[in-house]
Design an enzyme around this catalytic site. Structure first.
Site, PDB file in Angstrom:
ATOM      1  N   ASP A   3      93.378 -67.660 -40.963  1.00 40.00           N
ATOM      2  CA  ASP A   3      93.980 -67.238 -40.077  1.00 40.00           C
ATOM      3  C   ASP A   3      94.822 -67.628 -39.352  1.00 40.00           C
ATOM      4  OD1 ASP A   3      92.973 -65.499 -37.929  1.00 40.00           O
ATOM      5  OD2 ASP A   3      92.214 -67.928 -36.093  1.00 40.00           O
ATOM      6  N   CYS A  52      88.033 -58.600 -24.067  1.00 43.03           N
ATOM      7  CA  CYS A  52      87.206 -59.282 -24.732  1.00 43.03           C
ATOM      8  C   CYS A  52      87.071 -60.992 -23.867  1.00 43.03           C
ATOM      9  CB  CYS A  52      87.727 -60.282 -25.626  1.00 43.03           C
ATOM     10  SG  CYS A  52      86.473 -61.078 -26.769  1.00 43.03           S
TER      11      CYS A  52
END
Length: 335
Positions: A131, A234
């Protein structure tokens, strides 16, 4: 040695090291993903996450990250956990943040796999990503057959029978029968880009079917259509990435989430097949799970540093978490 033999050896070693999936794809330009990402960025779906617009050429072609790269290995590392926060009225943390910061843990698990590759196959140029860096990890996971990108845009790993073959279609969910080895979307992705030729796997196919539970359940309507998330809407973005004030327009829509959000994964039928992880560093501290709503309200910076030492929650810093809790209606530290 044939590329297929090398692939089998690496996959077995990855399995031995605790990775729940290992897939292989050819290192090449992401021709289909490039225009989709361009449009997503043009529509400002990334909000203030400016880093997502950086290094577009590197993000689309792994050969620019590792010159001469032939292969992308995509791996999944499980974090599915059964223990939960005990006080149902307490502010919620995404379960991926219950334990030690996954960046450090998964990278540590990748290191022996990379050492193994060098030992077995000689001088191999490679880089690992957890990531991190300009890597389209979800795209590579789908291309490498690890799993498909669901309507909530998380990668979903399909359950497989003990023989390794996909289970036949069954009811609402394709592949939902058979003896399962674990599935769902509660895992971390990581990649190794290398100049070693391996045998690629077939890409994963979509098994969301007509299900739209994640779309209907999102309280901020961040999933604007199947397979497209407006990151700037989000809850995870608001509680982790956003640096300024949280917009009043989303007040009352957070369902008490203080760091991240698991709603789209909680309602996903595929996560009924999740099996608990075996990573000691992901085991949550009893003190964390035992925090009451009052404990959160009275938390000091000293307590924050102790409870979340080594955790991904430290990314928000104490002031960031205080802002989130104020927004939820429960300021901490008496301020």
């Amino acid at each position: 040695m044939l590329p297929s033999d090398r692939s089998s050896i690496i996959k077995q070693r990855a399995h031995d090291l605790g990775f729940i999936a290992c897939g292989i794809a050819r290192a090449e330009f992401l021709e289909e993903e490039a225009p989709r990402l361009e449009q997503w960025l043009r529509e400002k779906r990334h909000g203030e996450m400016d880093w997502m617009a950086n290094h577009f050429d590197l993000r689309m072609d792994p050969r620019k990250l590792v010159p001469g790269a032939k292969t992308v290995i995509s791996l999944a590392y499980n974090y599915f956990t059964e223990p939960k926060q005990q006080d149902l009225d307490a502010p919620k943390l995404s379960t991926y943040a219950y334990g030690r910061d996954y960046h450090k843990v998964v990278r540590k698990r990748l290191k022996p796999l990379m050492e193994f590759i060098v030992k077995e196959f000689g001088d191999v140029a490679m880089r690992a990503f957890v990531d991190s860096g300009p890597v389209m990890e979800k795209a590579w996971a789908q291309r490498a057959g690890v799993g498909w990108i669901g309507k909530h845009t998380n990668v979903i790993l399909k359950p497989r029978s003990s023989s390794g073959s996909s289970s036949p279609p069954s009811g609402e969910l394709e592949g939902a029968s058979g003896e399962l080895e674990g599935a769902g979307s509660c895992f971390f992705l990581c990649e190794i880009i290398l100049d070693l030729e391996l045998s690629p796997d077939p890409p994963a196919t979509d098994h969301c079917g007509t299900c739209r539970r994640c779309i209907d359940a999102c309280p901020t309507d961040a999933i604007i259509k199947p397979y497209v998330v407006d990151g700037s809407k989000c809850i995870s973005y608001f509680t982790i990435e956003l640096e300024g004030a949280i917009p009043e327009a989303v007040s009352g829509k957070f369902d008490n989430w203080a760091f991240g959000c698991d709603i789209c994964q909680q309602v996903c039928p595929w996560n009924r097949f999740g099996k608990p992880h075996a990573e000691p560093e992901f085991i949550p501290k009893p003190e964390l799970l035992g925090l009451s709503a009052d404990d959160w309200k009275g938390m000091t910076e000293v307590a924050f540093d102790r409870i979340f030492e080594g955790s991904a929650v430290k990314r928000t810093k104490f002031e960031g978490l205080k802002r989130n809790l104020r927004f939820l209606g429960g300021p901490i530290g008496g301020s």
